[in-house]
Design a protein around this motif. Structure first.
Motif, PDB file in Angstrom:
ATOM      1  N   VAL A  15      27.892  27.040 -22.015  1.00  0.00           N
ATOM      2  CA  VAL A  15      27.029  26.593 -23.108  1.00  0.00           C
ATOM      3  C   VAL A  15      25.996  25.631 -22.562  1.00  0.00           C
ATOM      4  CG1 VAL A  15      26.972  25.378 -25.325  1.00  0.00           C
ATOM      5  CG2 VAL A  15      28.931  26.840 -24.758  1.00  0.00           C
ATOM      6  N   ILE A  16      24.730  25.847 -22.955  1.00  0.00           N
ATOM      7  CA  ILE A  16      23.673  24.896 -22.597  1.00  0.00           C
ATOM      8  C   ILE A  16      23.291  24.109 -23.841  1.00  0.00           C
ATOM      9  CG2 ILE A  16      21.782  26.577 -22.898  1.00  0.00           C
ATOM     10  CD1 ILE A  16      20.443  25.075 -20.440  1.00  0.00           C
ATOM     11  N   THR A  17      23.247  22.784 -23.672  1.00  0.00           N
ATOM     12  CA  THR A  17      22.813  21.910 -24.762  1.00  0.00           C
ATOM     13  C   THR A  17      21.538  21.188 -24.337  1.00  0.00           C
ATOM     14  OG1 THR A  17      24.231  20.122 -23.973  1.00  0.00           O
ATOM     15  CG2 THR A  17      25.135  21.544 -25.697  1.00  0.00           C
ATOM     16  N   VAL A  18      20.703  20.926 -25.303  1.00  0.00           N
ATOM     17  CA  VAL A  18      19.470  20.173 -25.084  1.00  0.00           C
ATOM     18  C   VAL A  18      19.497  18.989 -26.039  1.00  0.00           C
ATOM     19  CG1 VAL A  18      16.955  20.220 -25.213  1.00  0.00           C
ATOM     20  CG2 VAL A  18      18.191  22.215 -24.345  1.00  0.00           C
ATOM     21  N   ASP A  19      19.439  17.810 -25.474  1.00  0.00           N
ATOM     22  CA  ASP A  19      19.525  16.580 -26.272  1.00  0.00           C
ATOM     23  C   ASP A  19      20.707  16.635 -27.234  1.00  0.00           C
ATOM     24  OD1 ASP A  19      17.263  15.597 -24.963  1.00  0.00           O
ATOM     25  OD2 ASP A  19      15.897  16.441 -26.443  1.00  0.00           O
ATOM     26  N   ALA A  23      21.878  25.010 -27.402  1.00  0.00           N
ATOM     27  CA  ALA A  23      20.655  25.792 -27.257  1.00  0.00           C
ATOM     28  C   ALA A  23      20.931  27.243 -26.905  1.00  0.00           C
ATOM     29  CB  ALA A  23      19.751  25.165 -26.196  1.00  0.00           C
ATOM     30  N   GLY A  24      22.113  27.528 -26.363  1.00  0.00           N
ATOM     31  CA  GLY A  24      22.430  28.902 -25.992  1.00  0.00           C
ATOM     32  C   GLY A  24      23.749  28.983 -25.269  1.00  0.00           C
ATOM     33  N   HIS A  25      24.105  30.216 -24.898  1.00  0.00           N
ATOM     34  CA  HIS A  25      25.370  30.416 -24.201  1.00  0.00           C
ATOM     35  C   HIS A  25      25.349  31.715 -23.412  1.00  0.00           C
ATOM     36  CE1 HIS A  25      26.598  33.363 -27.312  1.00  0.00           C
ATOM     37  NE2 HIS A  25      25.991  32.529 -28.138  1.00  0.00           N
ATOM     38  N   ALA A  26      26.222  31.773 -22.416  1.00  0.00           N
ATOM     39  CA  ALA A  26      26.452  32.973 -21.606  1.00  0.00           C
ATOM     40  C   ALA A  26      27.939  33.282 -21.700  1.00  0.00           C
ATOM     41  CB  ALA A  26      26.039  32.751 -20.155  1.00  0.00           C
ATOM     42  N   ASP A  27      28.252  34.427 -22.300  1.00  0.00           N
ATOM     43  CA  ASP A  27      29.640  34.835 -22.498  1.00  0.00           C
ATOM     44  C   ASP A  27      30.098  35.754 -21.374  1.00  0.00           C
ATOM     45  OD1 ASP A  27      29.485  33.521 -24.926  1.00  0.00           O
ATOM     46  OD2 ASP A  27      29.192  35.347 -26.092  1.00  0.00           O
ATOM     47  N   TYR A  28      31.409  35.752 -21.137  1.00  0.00           N
ATOM     48  CA  TYR A  28      31.973  36.650 -20.139  1.00  0.00           C
ATOM     49  C   TYR A  28      33.352  37.111 -20.573  1.00  0.00           C
ATOM     50  CZ  TYR A  28      34.616  32.560 -18.465  1.00  0.00           C
ATOM     51  OH  TYR A  28      35.447  31.470 -18.367  1.00  0.00           O
ATOM     52  N   ASN A  44      19.186  30.316 -28.393  1.00  0.00           N
ATOM     53  CA  ASN A  44      18.920  30.232 -29.820  1.00  0.00           C
ATOM     54  C   ASN A  44      17.412  30.198 -30.098  1.00  0.00           C
ATOM     55  OD1 ASN A  44      21.684  30.169 -30.151  1.00  0.00           O
ATOM     56  ND2 ASN A  44      21.787  27.943 -30.260  1.00  0.00           N
ATOM     57  N   PRO A  45      16.979  30.786 -31.214  1.00  0.00           N
ATOM     58  CA  PRO A  45      15.541  30.948 -31.495  1.00  0.00           C
ATOM     59  C   PRO A  45      14.704  29.677 -31.334  1.00  0.00           C
ATOM     60  CG  PRO A  45      16.813  32.191 -33.091  1.00  0.00           C
ATOM     61  CD  PRO A  45      17.804  31.401 -32.260  1.00  0.00           C
ATOM     62  N   ASP A  46      15.207  28.544 -31.778  1.00  0.00           N
ATOM     63  CA  ASP A  46      14.431  27.296 -31.681  1.00  0.00           C
ATOM     64  C   ASP A  46      14.209  26.829 -30.248  1.00  0.00           C
ATOM     65  OD1 ASP A  46      14.312  27.228 -34.427  1.00  0.00           O
ATOM     66  OD2 ASP A  46      15.851  25.677 -34.652  1.00  0.00           O
ATOM     67  N   LEU A  52      15.328  28.001 -20.466  1.00  0.00           N
ATOM     68  CA  LEU A  52      16.718  27.548 -20.459  1.00  0.00           C
ATOM     69  C   LEU A  52      17.711  28.585 -19.946  1.00  0.00           C
ATOM     70  CD1 LEU A  52      16.753  25.633 -23.849  1.00  0.00           C
ATOM     71  CD2 LEU A  52      16.573  24.680 -21.545  1.00  0.00           C
ATOM     72  N   SER A  53      17.346  29.855 -19.958  1.00  0.00           N
ATOM     73  CA  SER A  53      18.312  30.859 -19.493  1.00  0.00           C
ATOM     74  C   SER A  53      18.580  30.719 -17.993  1.00  0.00           C
ATOM     75  CB  SER A  53      17.861  32.281 -19.846  1.00  0.00           C
ATOM     76  OG  SER A  53      16.671  32.609 -19.185  1.00  0.00           O
ATOM     77  N   SER A  54      17.582  30.349 -17.218  1.00  0.00           N
ATOM     78  CA  SER A  54      17.793  30.212 -15.766  1.00  0.00           C
ATOM     79  C   SER A  54      18.818  29.144 -15.409  1.00  0.00           C
ATOM     80  CB  SER A  54      16.466  29.956 -15.049  1.00  0.00           C
ATOM     81  OG  SER A  54      15.699  31.133 -15.033  1.00  0.00           O
ATOM     82  N   PRO A  55      18.700  27.912 -15.912  1.00  0.00           N
ATOM     83  CA  PRO A  55      19.733  26.935 -15.550  1.00  0.00           C
ATOM     84  C   PRO A  55      21.112  27.290 -16.118  1.00  0.00           C
ATOM     85  CG  PRO A  55      18.169  25.968 -17.099  1.00  0.00           C
ATOM     86  CD  PRO A  55      17.623  27.297 -16.679  1.00  0.00           C
ATOM     87  N   LEU A  56      21.136  27.955 -17.271  1.00  0.00           N
ATOM     88  CA  LEU A  56      22.407  28.387 -17.848  1.00  0.00           C
ATOM     89  C   LEU A  56      23.087  29.410 -16.942  1.00  0.00           C
ATOM     90  CD1 LEU A  56      24.485  28.697 -20.133  1.00  0.00           C
ATOM     91  CD2 LEU A  56      22.893  30.291 -21.233  1.00  0.00           C
ATOM     92  N   ILE A  57      22.355  30.434 -16.561  1.00  0.00           N
ATOM     93  CA  ILE A  57      22.923  31.496 -15.721  1.00  0.00           C
ATOM     94  C   ILE A  57      23.223  30.982 -14.316  1.00  0.00           C
ATOM     95  CG2 ILE A  57      22.433  33.741 -14.662  1.00  0.00           C
ATOM     96  CD1 ILE A  57      20.812  34.356 -17.292  1.00  0.00           C
ATOM     97  N   LYS A  58      22.347  30.157 -13.772  1.00  0.00           N
ATOM     98  CA  LYS A  58      22.572  29.587 -12.438  1.00  0.00           C
ATOM     99  C   LYS A  58      23.885  28.810 -12.405  1.00  0.00           C
ATOM    100  CE  LYS A  58      20.552  26.496  -8.956  1.00  0.00           C
ATOM    101  NZ  LYS A  58      21.850  26.105  -8.456  1.00  0.00           N
ATOM    102  N   THR A  59      24.106  27.949 -13.385  1.00  0.00           N
ATOM    103  CA  THR A  59      25.335  27.161 -13.428  1.00  0.00           C
ATOM    104  C   THR A  59      26.550  28.067 -13.581  1.00  0.00           C
ATOM    105  OG1 THR A  59      24.174  25.255 -14.339  1.00  0.00           O
ATOM    106  CG2 THR A  59      26.569  25.330 -14.649  1.00  0.00           C
ATOM    107  N   ALA A  60      26.450  29.078 -14.450  1.00  0.00           N
ATOM    108  CA  ALA A  60      27.565  30.006 -14.656  1.00  0.00           C
ATOM    109  C   ALA A  60      27.918  30.723 -13.358  1.00  0.00           C
ATOM    110  CB  ALA A  60      27.213  31.004 -15.754  1.00  0.00           C
TER     111      ALA A  60
END
Length: 94
Positions: A15-19, A23-28, A44-46, A52-60
């Protein structure tokens, strides 16, 4: 803008959070003990269009490597990330 990626092992999701706001998630799923199959990534749309997808996927993927596991990129976002970042090719099980 403060962002953080966390691993929710119970839900098999990064899960990625902003402040502090999700903000989004990568499921497996785990088809075997040594593989994480990343099958769904959502920003998420907002929060779309903010990169944000790059740091989310990179961390995963980094945490998957650190755990000694392989990854399957069933999700098109993960496939795209790996195609742009060939240093992750060795992690992907085909």
């Amino acid at each position: 803008m403060s962002q953080e990626v966390t691993h929710n092992t119970d839900r098999k999701r990064f899960v990625i959070t902003v402040d502090g706001e999700t903000a989004g998630h990568a499921d497996y799923v785990t088809p075997s003990d040594d593989v994480r199959d990343f099958n769904h990534t959502v920003i998420n749309p907002d929060f779309r269009g903010k990169g944000l997808s790059s740091p989310l996927i990179k961390t995963a993927l980094d945490e998957t490597r650190e755990a000694g596991l392989k990854a399957v990129a069933s999700c098109s976002a993960v496939q795209h990330f790996v195609s742009k970042n060939p240093e992750y090719e060795d992690l992907i099980r085909r």
